[in-house]
Design a protein around this motif. Structure first.
Motif, mmCIF file in Angstrom:
data_model
loop_
_atom_site.group_PDB
_atom_site.id
_atom_site.type_symbol
_atom_site.label_atom_id
_atom_site.label_comp_id
_atom_site.label_asym_id
_atom_site.label_seq_id
_atom_site.Cartn_x
_atom_site.Cartn_y
_atom_site.Cartn_z
ATOM 1 N N ARG A 25 -27.712 -4.383 -37.918
ATOM 2 C CA ARG A 25 -26.268 -4.134 -37.844
ATOM 3 C C ARG A 25 -25.613 -5.318 -37.163
ATOM 4 O O ARG A 25 -26.081 -5.814 -36.156
ATOM 5 C CB ARG A 25 -25.991 -2.866 -37.050
ATOM 6 C CG ARG A 25 -24.517 -2.502 -37.000
ATOM 7 C CD ARG A 25 -24.298 -1.163 -36.332
ATOM 8 N NE ARG A 25 -24.703 -1.134 -34.945
ATOM 9 C CZ ARG A 25 -23.954 -1.587 -33.944
ATOM 10 N NH1 ARG A 25 -22.792 -2.125 -34.165
ATOM 11 N NH2 ARG A 25 -24.399 -1.508 -32.717
ATOM 12 N N SER A 26 -24.501 -5.770 -37.758
ATOM 13 C CA SER A 26 -23.719 -6.840 -37.144
ATOM 14 C C SER A 26 -22.290 -6.349 -36.951
ATOM 15 O O SER A 26 -21.925 -5.899 -35.888
ATOM 16 C CB SER A 26 -23.766 -8.109 -37.992
ATOM 17 O OG SER A 26 -23.118 -9.158 -37.322
ATOM 18 N N ASP A 27 -21.465 -6.430 -37.989
ATOM 19 C CA ASP A 27 -20.074 -5.974 -37.883
ATOM 20 C C ASP A 27 -19.903 -4.532 -38.329
ATOM 21 O O ASP A 27 -19.207 -3.757 -37.710
ATOM 22 C CB ASP A 27 -19.148 -6.850 -38.739
ATOM 23 C CG ASP A 27 -18.928 -8.208 -38.118
ATOM 24 O OD1 ASP A 27 -19.235 -8.371 -36.931
ATOM 25 O OD2 ASP A 27 -18.441 -9.106 -38.825
ATOM 26 N N LEU A 54 -27.161 -7.316 -47.868
ATOM 27 C CA LEU A 54 -27.204 -7.644 -46.445
ATOM 28 C C LEU A 54 -25.986 -7.053 -45.747
ATOM 29 O O LEU A 54 -24.915 -6.945 -46.344
ATOM 30 C CB LEU A 54 -27.228 -9.159 -46.258
ATOM 31 C CG LEU A 54 -28.449 -9.880 -46.824
ATOM 32 C CD1 LEU A 54 -28.290 -11.386 -46.712
ATOM 33 C CD2 LEU A 54 -29.720 -9.428 -46.122
ATOM 34 N N PRO A 55 -26.126 -6.669 -44.473
ATOM 35 C CA PRO A 55 -24.969 -6.139 -43.750
ATOM 36 C C PRO A 55 -23.880 -7.202 -43.596
ATOM 37 O O PRO A 55 -24.175 -8.397 -43.560
ATOM 38 C CB PRO A 55 -25.533 -5.766 -42.375
ATOM 39 C CG PRO A 55 -27.001 -5.870 -42.480
ATOM 40 C CD PRO A 55 -27.327 -6.688 -43.667
ATOM 41 N N VAL A 63 -24.589 -12.582 -33.833
ATOM 42 C CA VAL A 63 -25.544 -11.739 -33.126
ATOM 43 C C VAL A 63 -25.660 -10.414 -33.881
ATOM 44 O O VAL A 63 -24.655 -9.865 -34.328
ATOM 45 C CB VAL A 63 -25.087 -11.490 -31.672
ATOM 46 C CG1 VAL A 63 -26.023 -10.521 -30.966
ATOM 47 C CG2 VAL A 63 -25.023 -12.800 -30.912
ATOM 48 N N ALA A 64 -26.881 -9.939 -34.042
ATOM 49 C CA ALA A 64 -27.125 -8.683 -34.752
ATOM 50 C C ALA A 64 -28.003 -7.787 -33.899
ATOM 51 O O ALA A 64 -28.766 -8.265 -33.059
ATOM 52 C CB ALA A 64 -27.801 -8.955 -36.091
#
Length: 170
Positions: A25-27, A54-55, A63-64
């Motif tokens: 998870r990122s955004d 892809l997320p 950063v993820a």
């Protein structure tokens, strides 16, 4: 490095190596991604036609949050934050990662030309661990399923059980 940080890093590496999927998870919402562990980082490939989505927000320097699940039970083992980097297609790092990824890619329609297609149409990302998050949440982390064009079948017609019973009686 302290003993605790060495143990956390070892936990992240071993759990990630053994897991078939990681949740990244990122955004936006987290996505389950297949991956390989290579030279101290998790590598994923996707974003192109026929590959895993892809997320959003996975860009060079982002950063993820990576959550590793147990391959046996499916439960969370460890969560860690990662710095995302994207090796240049064709670079030595990219080729080494693709060689590892290629061996793990199941049901590829173009196994021989897959690296060239990935260089043209997909993204290979390196997720380098920054820190391990060992405090597991106490509540449920259940999320609403992501929208998808896939549908389930229609409900069973009300008369079907009677028809099946009659057929068995004959």
């Amino acid at each position: 490095m302290t003993d605790d940080s060495l143990l956390a890093r070892a936990l992240v590496e071993e759990a990630t190596k053994k897991s078939g999927l990681v949740w990244v998870r990122s955004d936006g919402p987290a996505r389950a991604l297949w991956h390989v562990w290579h030279e101290g980082a998790a590598y994923v490939v996707g974003g192109g036609p026929g590959e895993q989505p892809l997320p959003s927000g996975l860009a060079d320097g982002a950063v993820a949050e990576v959550t590793v699940r147990s391959k046996d039970k499916g439960g969370r083992v460890v969560a860690w934050t990662a710095v995302v980097s994207e090796p240049a297609p064709g670079s030595e790092e990219w080729r080494a990662a693709v060689d590892e990824l290629k061996g793990k890619r199941l049901n590829a329609p173009d196994a021989q030309t897959m690296p060239e297609r990935w260089a043209r149409e997909c993204r290979v990302l390196r997720l380098t661990p920054r820190e391990a998050v060992t405090d597991l949440p106490t509540g449920s982390l259940a999320a609403v399923p992501l929208p998808t064009p896939a549908t389930t079948r229609d409900p069973v017609p009300a008369a079907l059980p009677k028809l099946l019973r009659r057929r068995r009686a004959r």
